[in-house]
Design a protein around this motif. Structure first.
Motif, mmCIF file in Angstrom:
data_model
loop_
_atom_site.group_PDB
_atom_site.id
_atom_site.type_symbol
_atom_site.label_atom_id
_atom_site.label_comp_id
_atom_site.label_asym_id
_atom_site.label_seq_id
_atom_site.Cartn_x
_atom_site.Cartn_y
_atom_site.Cartn_z
ATOM 1 N N GLY A 99 -13.849 7.593 -8.533
ATOM 2 C CA GLY A 99 -15.386 8.134 -7.475
ATOM 3 C C GLY A 99 -16.366 7.691 -9.488
ATOM 4 N N VAL A 100 -17.718 7.432 -8.334
ATOM 5 C CA VAL A 100 -18.905 7.017 -9.258
ATOM 6 C C VAL A 100 -19.874 8.258 -9.669
ATOM 7 C CG1 VAL A 100 -20.667 5.379 -9.383
ATOM 8 C CG2 VAL A 100 -18.435 4.729 -8.398
ATOM 9 N N ALA A 101 -19.998 8.275 -10.678
ATOM 10 C CA ALA A 101 -20.974 9.693 -10.805
ATOM 11 C C ALA A 101 -22.157 8.943 -12.148
ATOM 12 C CB ALA A 101 -20.630 10.437 -11.574
ATOM 13 N N LEU A 102 -23.733 9.438 -11.772
ATOM 14 C CA LEU A 102 -24.920 9.230 -12.477
ATOM 15 C C LEU A 102 -24.780 10.316 -13.207
ATOM 16 C CD1 LEU A 102 -27.543 6.712 -11.422
ATOM 17 C CD2 LEU A 102 -28.019 8.554 -13.213
ATOM 18 N N ILE A 103 -24.853 9.973 -15.215
ATOM 19 C CA ILE A 103 -25.295 11.030 -15.591
ATOM 20 C C ILE A 103 -26.776 10.674 -16.044
ATOM 21 C CG2 ILE A 103 -24.902 12.765 -17.225
ATOM 22 C CD1 ILE A 103 -22.002 11.458 -17.092
ATOM 23 N N SER A 104 -27.663 11.971 -15.705
ATOM 24 C CA SER A 104 -28.914 11.519 -16.617
ATOM 25 C C SER A 104 -29.233 13.055 -17.420
ATOM 26 C CB SER A 104 -29.880 11.677 -15.625
ATOM 27 O OG SER A 104 -30.265 12.589 -14.537
ATOM 28 N N ALA A 105 -30.424 12.605 -18.030
ATOM 29 C CA ALA A 105 -31.239 13.717 -18.940
ATOM 30 C C ALA A 105 -32.142 13.170 -19.881
ATOM 31 C CB ALA A 105 -29.982 13.555 -20.320
ATOM 32 N N THR A 106 -33.128 14.760 -20.622
ATOM 33 C CA THR A 106 -34.118 14.002 -20.558
ATOM 34 C C THR A 106 -34.013 13.947 -21.942
ATOM 35 O OG1 THR A 106 -35.276 14.763 -18.616
ATOM 36 C CG2 THR A 106 -36.948 14.432 -20.961
ATOM 37 N N ALA A 126 -33.349 9.106 -20.032
ATOM 38 C CA ALA A 126 -31.614 8.414 -20.338
ATOM 39 C C ALA A 126 -30.612 8.667 -18.641
ATOM 40 C CB ALA A 126 -31.429 8.552 -21.446
ATOM 41 N N GLY A 127 -30.030 7.532 -18.743
ATOM 42 C CA GLY A 127 -29.162 7.636 -17.858
ATOM 43 C C GLY A 127 -27.853 7.005 -18.061
ATOM 44 N N LEU A 128 -26.575 6.872 -17.315
ATOM 45 C CA LEU A 128 -25.821 6.214 -17.009
ATOM 46 C C LEU A 128 -24.501 6.120 -16.054
ATOM 47 C CD1 LEU A 128 -22.829 7.720 -18.340
ATOM 48 C CD2 LEU A 128 -24.202 7.509 -20.539
ATOM 49 N N THR A 129 -23.746 5.254 -15.850
ATOM 50 C CA THR A 129 -22.966 5.638 -15.117
ATOM 51 C C THR A 129 -21.752 5.879 -15.607
ATOM 52 O OG1 THR A 129 -24.257 3.504 -13.403
ATOM 53 C CG2 THR A 129 -21.642 4.472 -13.124
ATOM 54 N N ALA A 130 -21.180 6.686 -15.083
ATOM 55 C CA ALA A 130 -19.437 6.992 -15.247
ATOM 56 C C ALA A 130 -18.387 6.980 -14.733
ATOM 57 C CB ALA A 130 -19.704 8.781 -15.674
ATOM 58 N N SER A 131 -17.410 7.065 -14.704
ATOM 59 C CA SER A 131 -16.390 6.539 -14.299
ATOM 60 C C SER A 131 -15.202 7.735 -14.445
ATOM 61 C CB SER A 131 -16.060 5.714 -13.788
ATOM 62 O OG SER A 131 -15.609 5.123 -14.450
ATOM 63 N N SER A 132 -15.304 8.569 -15.291
ATOM 64 C CA SER A 132 -14.365 9.675 -15.703
ATOM 65 C C SER A 132 -14.707 11.231 -15.795
ATOM 66 C CB SER A 132 -14.638 9.442 -17.439
ATOM 67 O OG SER A 132 -16.004 9.214 -17.777
ATOM 68 N N ALA A 135 -29.369 20.458 -21.142
ATOM 69 C CA ALA A 135 -28.717 20.014 -20.744
ATOM 70 C C ALA A 135 -28.351 18.027 -19.604
ATOM 71 C CB ALA A 135 -28.919 21.270 -19.355
ATOM 72 N N PHE A 136 -27.713 18.360 -19.067
ATOM 73 C CA PHE A 136 -27.992 16.998 -17.685
ATOM 74 C C PHE A 136 -27.569 17.244 -16.617
ATOM 75 C CE2 PHE A 136 -24.034 17.233 -20.908
ATOM 76 C CZ PHE A 136 -22.933 17.758 -19.772
ATOM 77 N N VAL A 137 -27.715 16.037 -15.360
ATOM 78 C CA VAL A 137 -27.521 16.000 -14.065
ATOM 79 C C VAL A 137 -26.263 15.140 -14.013
ATOM 80 C CG1 VAL A 137 -27.387 16.259 -12.080
ATOM 81 C CG2 VAL A 137 -29.505 17.328 -14.097
ATOM 82 N N VAL A 138 -25.322 15.483 -13.708
ATOM 83 C CA VAL A 138 -24.109 14.765 -12.843
ATOM 84 C C VAL A 138 -24.241 14.629 -11.369
ATOM 85 C CG1 VAL A 138 -21.520 14.365 -13.018
ATOM 86 C CG2 VAL A 138 -22.431 15.246 -14.866
ATOM 87 N N HIS A 139 -24.975 13.056 -10.896
ATOM 88 C CA HIS A 139 -25.130 13.190 -10.082
ATOM 89 C C HIS A 139 -23.726 12.285 -9.388
ATOM 90 C CE1 HIS A 139 -28.559 12.812 -11.456
ATOM 91 N NE2 HIS A 139 -29.015 13.050 -10.778
ATOM 92 N N LEU A 140 -23.309 12.610 -8.189
ATOM 93 C CA LEU A 140 -21.555 11.934 -7.711
ATOM 94 C C LEU A 140 -22.326 11.415 -6.366
ATOM 95 C CD1 LEU A 140 -19.186 15.451 -6.853
ATOM 96 C CD2 LEU A 140 -19.790 13.535 -9.429
ATOM 97 N N THR A 159 -36.894 22.385 -15.028
ATOM 98 C CA THR A 159 -36.320 22.943 -16.018
ATOM 99 C C THR A 159 -36.615 21.561 -16.469
ATOM 100 O OG1 THR A 159 -33.921 22.146 -15.071
ATOM 101 C CG2 THR A 159 -34.328 23.984 -15.602
ATOM 102 N N GLY A 160 -36.653 19.838 -15.646
ATOM 103 C CA GLY A 160 -36.678 18.918 -17.099
ATOM 104 C C GLY A 160 -35.885 17.524 -17.098
ATOM 105 N N GLU A 161 -35.207 18.134 -16.426
ATOM 106 C CA GLU A 161 -33.692 16.845 -16.279
ATOM 107 C C GLU A 161 -34.113 15.793 -14.457
ATOM 108 O OE1 GLU A 161 -32.162 20.721 -17.862
ATOM 109 O OE2 GLU A 161 -32.914 20.255 -15.202
ATOM 110 N N PRO A 162 -33.734 14.613 -15.008
ATOM 111 C CA PRO A 162 -33.803 14.013 -13.841
ATOM 112 C C PRO A 162 -33.310 14.343 -12.872
ATOM 113 C CG PRO A 162 -33.127 12.417 -15.803
ATOM 114 C CD PRO A 162 -34.021 13.538 -16.023
ATOM 115 N N LEU A 163 -33.675 14.224 -11.394
ATOM 116 C CA LEU A 163 -32.450 14.336 -10.484
ATOM 117 C C LEU A 163 -32.309 13.089 -9.105
ATOM 118 C CD1 LEU A 163 -31.130 16.697 -8.775
ATOM 119 C CD2 LEU A 163 -32.730 16.732 -7.555
#
Length: 168
Positions: A24-31, A37-43, A72-77, A108-112
């Motif tokens: 699966g593909v996720a995008l993880i974002s934080a401030t 900042a963010g990155l694509t993750a497949s793990s 804190a950060f957000v993991v987007h599926l 809370t400040g994290e990108p969504l």
């Protein structure tokens, strides 16, 4: 043959093995101090339902350092509509956090990413350095569900769409 030749061959075969394994593909974002900042993750993987927890691994990129330092950060599926966003966040210097991509900021400040299939706001529990990577285990503190749909997967270094089963 030297030890480094053996290690290089093993690493290359290891990468080749996982290129053939769809994820699966996720995008993880934080401030961070300098902004989002963010990155694509497949793990990304589910670790526990009670309490809700997940894991993922990151390498030492500038975005990964922001994420692992964030409280804190957000993991987007992601679904197929996010293939271009996933590509942008997988390439250094590509456009990120643009209005066209659909970003909001949580209270809370994290990108969504507003139309992700699911967004999981998390707090880190454990950071485990492994070689050049860090495994992150995180507590899920909030789940925002979007509209379910087809799947976006990463397979053989390419983002692909897989139809959702009928009735879902």
């Amino acid at each position: 043959m030297t030890i480094s030749d053996i290690d290089t061959g093993l690493s290359a075969r290891f990468r080749d093995a996982f290129r053939g394994y769809p994820t699966g593909v996720a995008l993880i974002s934080a401030t961070g101090p300098d902004g989002p900042a963010g990155l694509t993750a497949s793990s990304v993987a589910s670790v526990s339902v009670d309490p809700p927890a997940l894991s993922f691994s990151v390498m030492g990129s500038p975005s990964a350092r922001v994420i692992t330092a964030a409280p804190a950060f957000v993991v987007h599926l992601l679904g197929p509509a996010h293939a271009d966003v996933a590509r942008s966040f997988a390439r250094p210097g590509a456009p990120r956090f643009t209005p066209e991509q659909g970003w909001l900021t949580l209270p809370t400040g994290e990108p969504l990413l507003r139309d992700a299939q699911a967004a999981l706001r998390c707090r880190p529990l454990h950071l485990l350095p492994v070689g050049t990577s860090t495994v992150v285990v995180a507590e899920v503190v909030e789940v925002l569900l979007g509209v379910p749909g087809d799947r976006l997967i990463h397979h053989d270094r390419t983002f692909r769409t897989v139809d959702a089963p009928k009735g879902h």
